[in-house]
Design an enzyme around this catalytic site. Sequence first.
Site, PDB file in Angstrom:
ATOM      1  N   GLU A 191     -32.340  25.919  74.776  1.00 30.69           N
ATOM      2  CA  GLU A 191     -30.896  25.733  75.100  1.00 30.69           C
ATOM      3  C   GLU A 191     -31.110  24.698  76.331  1.00 30.69           C
ATOM      4  OE1 GLU A 191     -28.284  28.723  76.988  1.00 30.69           O
ATOM      5  OE2 GLU A 191     -28.719  30.043  75.401  1.00 30.69           O
ATOM      6  N   GLU A 224     -32.646  35.237  77.927  1.00 31.91           N
ATOM      7  CA  GLU A 224     -32.567  35.365  79.339  1.00 31.91           C
ATOM      8  C   GLU A 224     -32.342  36.628  80.150  1.00 31.91           C
ATOM      9  OE1 GLU A 224     -29.193  32.515  80.253  1.00 31.91           O
ATOM     10  OE2 GLU A 224     -30.368  30.969  79.482  1.00 31.91           O
ATOM     11  N   ASN A 246     -35.043  28.144  77.728  1.00 31.00           N
ATOM     12  CA  ASN A 246     -33.631  27.379  78.227  1.00 31.00           C
ATOM     13  C   ASN A 246     -33.800  26.964  79.411  1.00 31.00           C
ATOM     14  OD1 ASN A 246     -32.991  29.118  75.768  1.00 31.00           O
ATOM     15  ND2 ASN A 246     -31.702  30.613  76.791  1.00 31.00           N
ATOM     16  N   ARG A 275     -28.780  28.300  65.959  1.00 32.64           N
ATOM     17  CA  ARG A 275     -29.047  29.564  66.733  1.00 32.64           C
ATOM     18  C   ARG A 275     -27.646  30.118  67.189  1.00 32.64           C
ATOM     19  NH1 ARG A 275     -30.701  30.055  73.034  1.00 32.64           N
ATOM     20  NH2 ARG A 275     -30.435  32.375  73.027  1.00 32.64           N
ATOM     21  N   TYR A 335     -31.678  24.122  82.123  1.00 38.99           N
ATOM     22  CA  TYR A 335     -30.628  23.397  82.546  1.00 38.99           C
ATOM     23  C   TYR A 335     -30.669  22.537  83.979  1.00 38.99           C
ATOM     24  CZ  TYR A 335     -27.943  26.004  79.196  1.00 38.99           C
ATOM     25  OH  TYR A 335     -27.213  26.339  77.855  1.00 38.99           O
ATOM     26  N   HIS A 375     -27.516  38.872  73.135  1.00 41.73           N
ATOM     27  CA  HIS A 375     -27.027  37.660  73.931  1.00 41.73           C
ATOM     28  C   HIS A 375     -25.772  38.515  75.003  1.00 41.73           C
ATOM     29  CE1 HIS A 375     -26.931  33.067  74.933  1.00 41.73           C
ATOM     30  NE2 HIS A 375     -26.021  33.621  75.582  1.00 41.73           N
TER      31      HIS A 375
HETATM   32  C1  BGC Z   1     -26.577  30.885  78.707  1.00 43.25           C
HETATM   33  C2  BGC Z   1     -25.372  30.722  77.793  1.00 43.25           C
HETATM   34  C3  BGC Z   1     -24.412  29.896  78.785  1.00 43.25           C
HETATM   35  C4  BGC Z   1     -25.205  28.773  79.187  1.00 43.25           C
HETATM   36  C5  BGC Z   1     -24.415  27.733  80.189  1.00 43.25           C
HETATM   37  C6  BGC Z   1     -27.182  29.884  79.526  1.00 43.25           C
HETATM   38  O1  BGC Z   1     -27.860  30.403  80.576  1.00 43.25           O
HETATM   39  O2  BGC Z   1     -27.496  31.551  77.668  1.00 43.25           O
HETATM   40  O3  BGC Z   1     -24.733  31.801  77.360  1.00 43.25           O
HETATM   41  O4  BGC Z   1     -23.161  29.504  78.223  1.00 43.25           O
HETATM   42  O5  BGC Z   1     -26.366  29.251  80.189  1.00 43.25           O
HETATM   43  O6  BGC Z   1     -23.881  28.455  81.279  1.00 43.25           O
END
Ligand code: BGC
Length: 501
Positions: free
Chosen positions: A398, A186, A326, A96, A328, A141
Amino acid sequence: MDWFQTVVLSTVLSASWSAEDLTFPPGFMFGAATAAYQVEGAWNVSDKGESAWDRYTHEHPEKIKDHSNGDIACDSYHLWRRDIEMAVELGLHFYRFSISWPRLLPSGYPNYISEDGKNYYSNLIDGLLEKGIEPFVTMYHWDLPQSLQDLGGWTNPLVADWFYDYARVVFTLYGDRVKWWLTINEPLVMCDFVYNNGILAPPIMSPELGAYLCSKNVLVAHAKAWRLYDEEFRPKYNGKVSVANHHVWFDPLTPDDAELAELAREDCVGKYTHPIFSTTGGWPPSIEKVMEEVSLKRGYKSSSLPAFTPEEIALVRGTYDFYAMNHYTSRLIRKAKEGETFTAWPLGDAVDLGGIVQRRADWPLSTSFWFYVYPEGIRRQLVWLRKQYGNLEFVITENGLSTYAGLDDQDRIDYYKNYLRQILLAIKEDGVNVTGYTAWTLMDNFEWMDGYATKLGLYEVDYLDPQRKRTPRASARFYADLIKKHALDSVTVAPPNVTIV
Ligand code: BGC
């Protein structure tokens, strides 16, 4: 020694997990991702136009942790062959990457297409396909042409037409070879983070208006591009198009906060997904209601969240071929007490919702200030999405961990294992149709306001080397092995109830 090495005593739990449990479904795809501004460099090479990120980092180096910028970054503009080699070393099914709008259209408009820009992406796509790796392309992006930023960027409703024109160029040039498309990366970050916090490009604070104008325009822009593909390109090329959303999972601090947590999920995720993925379309009703109340209280005559017309609702609804997620990190939320002060959402509190946002004490902090580790969050988010919108095809576009430098990144391996195990649980126990996973990121790169200080790469990049030497970390070997076996070989869990300051 970093936090994960100190704190996580990796426990092998294979006892209760059979080999079958640890195996991904047949056809499940693994990939890795990057984004143009974060890796390409060559910011003014050939006829490339200036982007909003070029302008921001050049004018405000003090806003970036190490005062750096993406002028050279990983120099992927010149070193793309090595990038493909890395994708091959890992055994990726797809890579990607994103297209830089001002590299392809230096003025922002399709009046002139850069020959060098066009060839750069064409070569990258061909190079991947030659190796049997699918190009998975993000059209945007965050590197808006500065020329369009000067005209209001994502707060100007015309941006939807500018994006549509850009999309036509992209689909025309590459649609024959690219089958997986993401229009926009995002919206939450582009709108809420940018205008509420003023810490990303463009540096404009407009929490009560700008963020919401952007929210609507970004959805209309995505929808126009999807419909363009659907009508003119799908019949020839039969690819898939979606939008990648950023998901922060919210849990209530106490049972009394359950309703508020649901509202936070709608505000963070639903605002950008209900209009597209729900059967009714439009804003989530709960958010529409809150925004109206809050706006009137603030003295506006109507809601700051711009209404969709019935035609716009119909235009946006259903504009997806899969769900791109995405993810995290997670948060807890509780009701604010009388007189309590807020910091701005979404990095801070949920001001519009009257919610104070915090983390659970046992969620370790990564090296990014916004990023706490809570693997269960990804599973809960997937289950929530399925409940809201049905069992769509979900692709994790992501996921990854930010750490300090170093090749022996056991912490990143633990993160991947823990999150992947939760994805397996979502697939096998909850029946969620997840068909792909993307590691963020292929190599260390320009991590926005953290510059090069924070590392997320499977490959380390040596920024002192003019050749930007890329070296695999332990996590690269782990990931290659996982892809080869199509299974986790063990699962590790962080011990519960550990307090990390
Ligand atoms: C973004 C990336 C970023 C990653 C870690 C994501 O929200 O799409 O560009 O590097 O977070 O911070």
